[in-house]
Design a protein around this motif. Structure first.
Motif, short mmCIF file in Angstrom:
data_model
loop_
_atom_site.label_atom_id
_atom_site.label_comp_id
_atom_site.label_asym_id
_atom_site.label_seq_id
_atom_site.Cartn_x
_atom_site.Cartn_y
_atom_site.Cartn_z
N LEU A 179 12.40 25.92 -13.54
CA LEU A 179 13.48 26.83 -13.92
C LEU A 179 13.92 27.74 -12.78
N GLU A 212 17.95 32.21 -14.27
CA GLU A 212 16.97 32.33 -15.36
C GLU A 212 16.60 33.79 -15.62
N ASN A 223 18.53 34.84 -18.72
CA ASN A 223 18.59 33.90 -19.84
C ASN A 223 18.15 34.63 -21.11
N GLY A 255 14.89 33.52 -22.21
CA GLY A 255 13.89 33.43 -21.15
C GLY A 255 12.55 34.02 -21.59
N TYR A 289 12.15 34.33 -10.31
CA TYR A 289 13.05 33.27 -10.75
C TYR A 289 13.70 32.54 -9.56
#
Length: 425
Positions: A161, A168, A171, A174, A201
């Motif tokens: 990811l 991310e 997200n 997430g 990330y």
């Protein structure tokens, strides 16, 4: 007639266990009188040629003191100030303590991963990546049982990811966002802090977006940090904590939060975050160290974070960061690391009315833990002294991996750990 004054001599108190103490003292004094022609002068403590008159009170004081054989007999020093009077007992030391440590001062950092089992972190004995559904809840429940009601979440993002631009981070589904929602649903009154930075990330391992020539982009990174902070606030975060050290990010995040209706969400700014060697275990925990450049690519990935984190050589620079963060709307300002930068904690404390936090970082944890495991330090005493030193320097709040243990140790006493005094005479 009263006997002539007897000079105060450095004499040994005879060791006669079966003899009456008063008679023993009198016998010693008689020998001193007989040997007056060979008197010794007291120079170590008493004044030279200082002569005192024996009194019953003085005799009583010496025989009742139960001093060891060989202790010199000297008059009291003429001291107007004796600081030890304020250290004479636990109760008095606690009464005059200038600083104290309480579980309410502590924030527990927690590492979470997208799995079920807790995974021990080798470089941080006693700390694990927690399974976000169960291990996280268990760890926070334990901390709360000892009075620690503040946590900060650090997610271990799966490698697949991670991207160069780190989308991310914001997200809605997430790992960090799910963990926030779960914690707030389970413990509504828990204070949940988050980390705002791209490195967990980012496939390049940096807190910002890396240009191909190795430059860390500032303003473009700030845009994504704003999106990340807003997504965390939507999930239920109480405090967002930008740790990235990009210029202008506090003001931009404050405006983004307010624009989205999150005026109640606080910002804890990593104001003076240094490019420190003490972050190694943390980067192991999250696999967030800067990535090695691919030899087949012309891209440059900086091997460290020195173009945005502060130089450990600098002191005054922290004031510049402080003034910027205050002006941009920070609610709490932080110094990271903690103990190696006590002077910076004091600098911020003396120059702001905002709460000051300090991060007792992973390297500090690892050193204390390793020494304790080897039997070289008393873990409880060393940890509590370390935390108290940050409070003394001016920290209102301390982020520490020892939060649960420290609170547990405090709970083992009759009262919270106060002023460095827990027990003893």
């Amino acid at each position: 007639m009263a006997p002539a004054p007897t000079p105060c001599l450095h004499q040994n108190i005879p060791h006669l266990p079966q003899q009456n103490p008063a008679a023993k003292f009198q016998k010693t004094r008689s020998r001193a009188v007989k040997g007056r022609s060979q008197q010794q002068r007291v120079t170590a403590v008493a004044e030279v040629n200082h002569v005192i008159q024996d009194t019953p009170a003085q005799t009583r004081r010496l025989v009742e003191a139960n001093v060891p054989a060989g202790t010199p007999i000297v008059p009291p020093q003429d001291l107007p100030s004796r600081p030890r009077r304020n250290r004479r007992s636990v109760s008095f030391r606690n009464a005059v303590a200038e600083n104290f440590l309480h579980p309410a001062h502590l924030i527990l950092p927690v590492f979470v991963h997208d799995g079920e089992q807790n995974i021990p972190i080798a470089s941080m004995p006693g700390v694990s990546r927690l399974g976000w559904r169960h291990g996280l809840i268990d760890s926070v429940a334990e901390a709360r049982s000892y009075g620690v009601n503040q946590v900060v979440i650090f997610p271990k993002t799966p490698d697949h990811l991670k991207t160069r631009t780190a989308e991310e981070a914001f997200n809605p589904a997430g790992l960090a966002q799910r963990s926030i929602r779960l914690l707030k649903d389970t413990f509504p009154d828990l204070e949940v802090y988050t980390d705002v930075a791209l490195d967990p990330y980012n496939s390049d391992g940096h807190d910002g977006i890396v240009r191909d020539d190795g430059v860390i982009l500032n303003d473009e990174t700030v845009e994504f940090l704003c999106r990340q902070a807003v997504s965390q606030a939507r999930a239920g975060a109480d405090v967002v904590s930008p740790s990235d050290m990009m210029d202008g990010r506090i003001g931009a995040i404050r405006r983004a939060l307010d624009r989205e209706g999150f005026t109640h969400v606080s910002i804890m700014a990593y104001t003076a975050k240094y490019a420190s060697a003490f972050y190694g275990p943390f980067r192991d925990a999250l696999a967030s160290a800067p990535a090695a450049a691919d030899g087949s690519s012309k891209r440059i990935i900086p091997p460290n974070k020195k173009t945005y984190q502060q130089d450990p050589a600098n002191y005054r620079e922290a004031l510049r960061e402080l003034r910027a963060d205050e002006a941009e709307g920070a609610d709490i300002v932080m110094v990271k690391p903690g103990m190696p930068y006590l002077d910076i904690i004091r600098l911020l404390r003396d120059n702001t009315t905002l709460p000051v936090s300090a991060y007792h970082v992973s390297g500090e944890y690892a050193m204390l833990k390793a020494a304790a495991l080897q039997g070289w330090l008393n873990e409880e005493e060393a940890v509590l002294e370390s935390l108290l030193s940050m409070r003394r320097a001016g920290a209102d709040i301390i982020l520490t991996y020892f939060a649960s243990d420290a609170a547990k140790w405090m709970a083992g006493d009759r009262s919270p750990f106060i002023g460095g005094t827990k027990s003893g005479l």
